[in-house]
Design a protein around this motif. Structure first.
Motif, PDB file in Angstrom:
ATOM      1  N   ASN A  18       0.827  -1.215   0.000  1.00  0.00           N
ATOM      2  CA  ASN A  18       0.000   0.000   0.000  1.00  0.00           C
ATOM      3  C   ASN A  18       0.856   1.259   0.000  1.00  0.00           C
ATOM      4  N   GLN A  19       1.943   1.223   0.781  1.00  0.00           N
ATOM      5  CA  GLN A  19       2.802   2.407   0.879  1.00  0.00           C
ATOM      6  C   GLN A  19       3.594   2.642  -0.400  1.00  0.00           C
ATOM      7  N   GLN A  20       3.770   1.587  -1.193  1.00  0.00           N
ATOM      8  CA  GLN A  20       4.492   1.737  -2.450  1.00  0.00           C
ATOM      9  C   GLN A  20       3.564   2.092  -3.610  1.00  0.00           C
ATOM     10  N   LEU A  21       2.311   1.649  -3.555  1.00  0.00           N
ATOM     11  CA  LEU A  21       1.440   1.764  -4.720  1.00  0.00           C
ATOM     12  C   LEU A  21       0.292   2.754  -4.548  1.00  0.00           C
ATOM     13  N   GLY A  54       5.063   6.879  -4.793  1.00  0.00           N
ATOM     14  CA  GLY A  54       5.293   5.442  -4.754  1.00  0.00           C
ATOM     15  C   GLY A  54       5.037   4.806  -6.112  1.00  0.00           C
ATOM     16  N   LYS A  55       3.974   5.263  -6.769  1.00  0.00           N
ATOM     17  CA  LYS A  55       3.689   4.764  -8.111  1.00  0.00           C
ATOM     18  C   LYS A  55       4.833   5.127  -9.061  1.00  0.00           C
ATOM     19  N   PRO A  89      -4.853   0.870  -4.040  1.00  0.00           N
ATOM     20  CA  PRO A  89      -4.644   0.357  -2.686  1.00  0.00           C
ATOM     21  C   PRO A  89      -5.135   1.331  -1.619  1.00  0.00           C
ATOM     22  N   ASP A  90      -5.406   0.791  -0.435  1.00  0.00           N
ATOM     23  CA  ASP A  90      -5.808   1.626   0.690  1.00  0.00           C
ATOM     24  C   ASP A  90      -4.655   2.535   1.115  1.00  0.00           C
ATOM     25  N   PRO A  91      -4.970   3.685   1.740  1.00  0.00           N
ATOM     26  CA  PRO A  91      -3.920   4.650   2.099  1.00  0.00           C
ATOM     27  C   PRO A  91      -3.211   4.325   3.417  1.00  0.00           C
ATOM     28  N   PHE A  92      -3.433   3.170   3.975  1.00  0.00           N
ATOM     29  CA  PHE A  92      -2.782   2.773   5.224  1.00  0.00           C
ATOM     30  C   PHE A  92      -2.153   1.393   5.041  1.00  0.00           C
TER      31      PHE A  92
END
Length: 536
Positions: free
Chosen positions: A308-311, A316-317, A376-379
């Motif tokens: 999630n933190q990468q995408l 991150g994207k 993805p979720d933001p957490f």
């Protein structure tokens, strides 16, 4: 024009079949595909299936009817409408199923479809990352990867938790045994999706005896008496015909193959006549015996970073995109379904009855058409999921009208048996035990869904009913078997009662395999080529 063979549908089975039929150069083959070419960037990037999930340019985007057991919820069924079919838009997990699945097929009156019969076909079609062995092929057209070094680190926590519960570690679900927890093998090669089109059709494109026609929606099989002699299809505003000197082979999948049979007058006679269709052959099993895997997700907030933190964030994207473009590595080069397993929920069972999925990412599936990408979720969070290996519920599909452009009515009939309810409950109970293992407890901040307040058999079953979704594995709507009253094709894939017509795709499965259905569908295409060519 006339060809020796016409193959309708360039999906997982059809791509393999058309390539093999044209391989010797002795036979002319026409391959008709309703969708377009698969040479699109997001179809070749492995994680790009989030882009194609709601894209009508490459996806039929079917909606199935609601079932009583699931509160009347309709379910979204993406199916590939492009060269490669669903293998061009799926999550690329490569699972053959259990040897016993194929022994069951043979025992149901289908000689030539037991495990010893299909294993050589699987080996022939594979170019496995580990090379040739008694379980795998080393020089086939389909590359299969084993991305253990690139898995997200949280996958190890999942596998260690499984071991703590007595589930063995298994690096190869397609090896000596399916049981265990481990990494999924994937149809990915050098950072690119290995669809059936890429594996079989791309090398065959230059053959003068193979014509690949995209944008061609077949509307009717042409018959002379009780023999199929060709097809009628639409290309834009034009209606065209093609004739088959030897055979017409349907490879449109579990939705399109029975739909085309019924539109052509082959199916339950009373239903077809009521729609004004001329009945060519009364085949009551067409569209019946629909089977699918039903999936239930749990979402956990994580104590550590996940994908999630990468995408999720734009930067991150950007990082993931640069890593992919420069090195064909990183999260874009993998599936989100990175690890999983096959377990027995009761010790007295002789083989696994539940499949597990672990994805180091979490997301919410939006209604069809509301957004082009599953974000993805933001957490930090991850997904665990279960699905039954061999559900006993049976659905059906039928025509809504005689109009080929109108999607058929799809009735999954999920959770219609006590057996299926029991196994789903046992599966979600196992997920709770898995989450309680020390390795997972170190990873879990809290259970997001269903949440700790959802407990007890009734509450968990309500969650199963209210949230479960398809695993996108529809099959068996043109079931293979010896009885024309109950089955559609025989063990050579010929349609009972008709000449010059076969079906070769997931619709012929007598029963659903224990796992993802893309590999078995490709195998059917390969096996069909043997059956057809051995007939001369």
């Amino acid at each position: 024009m006339s060809y020796d063979y016409i193959v309708v549908g360039a999906g997982s089975a059809g791509s393999a079949l058309a390539a093999r039929l044209s391989e010797s150069g002795r036979h002319s083959v026409l391959l008709l595909e309703a969708g377009g070419d698969d040479r699109r960037f997001w179809l070749q990037v492995p994680i790009g299936y989030g882009k194609s999930f709601y894209d009508p340019a490459v996806n039929w985007m079917y909606m199935a009817e609601g079932d009583a057991a699931t509160g009347g919820r309709r379910s979204y069924w993406p199916r590939g409408k492009v060269l490669g079919g669903s293998s061009s838009i799926n999550a690329m997990v490569y699972i053959r199923g259990q040897a016993e699945d194929y022994e069951d097929w043979a025992a149901a009156g289908n000689p030539g479809w037991g495990w010893d019969d299909v294993l050589p076909v699987y080996r022939r079609m594979e170019s496995h990352a580990w090379g040739a062995s008694e379980h795998h092929g080393g020089d086939g057209p389909l590359h299969v990867s084993c991305p253990e070094p690139d898995l997200h680190e949280s996958c190890e926590s999942f596998m260690a938790a499984g071991e703590a519960l007595g589930v063995p570690r298994n690096r190869d679900f397609n090896g000596a045994s399916q049981e265990g927890v481990g990494p999924y093998h994937l149809t990915i090669h050098q950072g690119r999706r290995m669809s059936a089109a890429r594996a079989w059709l791309w090398p065959a494109r230059g053959r003068p005896n193979l014509r690949i026609q995209t944008g061609a929606t077949v509307t009717r099989i042409l018959f002379e008496g009780r023999r199929a002699v060709g097809v009628e299809y639409r290309r834009g505003d034009r209606t065209e015909t093609a004739r088959a000197a030897r055979e017409v082979v349907l490879a449109g999948g579990a939705i399109n193959s029975p739909q085309l049979l019924m539109l052509s007058g082959v199916g339950p006679a009373a239903e077809l006549a009521a729609l004004g269709l001329t009945v060519v052959h009364d085949s009551p099993a067409v569209g019946r015996n629909l089977q699918d895997h039903y999936c239930v997700d749990f979402i956990y907030r994580s104590t550590r970073p996940t994908l999630n933190q990468q995408l999720h964030p734009w930067y991150g994207k950007l990082w993931a995109g640069l890593k992919y473009v420069l090195a064909r590595r990183g999260p874009l080069a993998l599936s989100l379904n990175q690890a999983g397993g096959f377990i027995r929920t009761r010790p007295e069972l002789s083989r696994p009855n539940i499949q597990l999925y672990f994805s180091p990412v979490s997301y919410r599936k939006a209604p069809p058409g509301t957004r082009p990408l599953m974000n993805p979720d933001p957490f930090p969070a991850f997904l665990t999921s279960i699905s039954q290996c061999r559900p006993t519920s049976r659905g059906h599909l039928r025509l809504r009208s005689a109009d080929p452009s109108e999607p058929p009515l799809i009735q999954p009939n999920y959770l219609a048996t006590e057996h299926d309810l029991r196994e789903n409950l046992e599966g979600v109970r196992f997920m709770r035990r898995l989450a309680a293992a020390p390795a997972m407890q170190a990873l879990i901040a809290e259970e997001e869904l269903p949440g700790p307040s959802v407990d007890g058999d009734e509450a968990l079953l309500a969650y199963v009913r209210e949230t479960g979704v398809t695993v996108y594995h529809p099959c068996s709507t043109c079931r293979m078997g010896p009885d024309p009253a109950r089955d559609v094709v025989d063990a050579t894939l010929r349609v009972h009662g008709l000449g010059g017509l076969r079906v070769a795709d997931a619709s012929i499965f007598p029963t659903i395999p224990s796992g993802n259905t893309n590999a078995p569908s490709m195998m059917v295409g390969e096996r069909a080529s043997d059956l057809i060519l051995n007939d001369g």
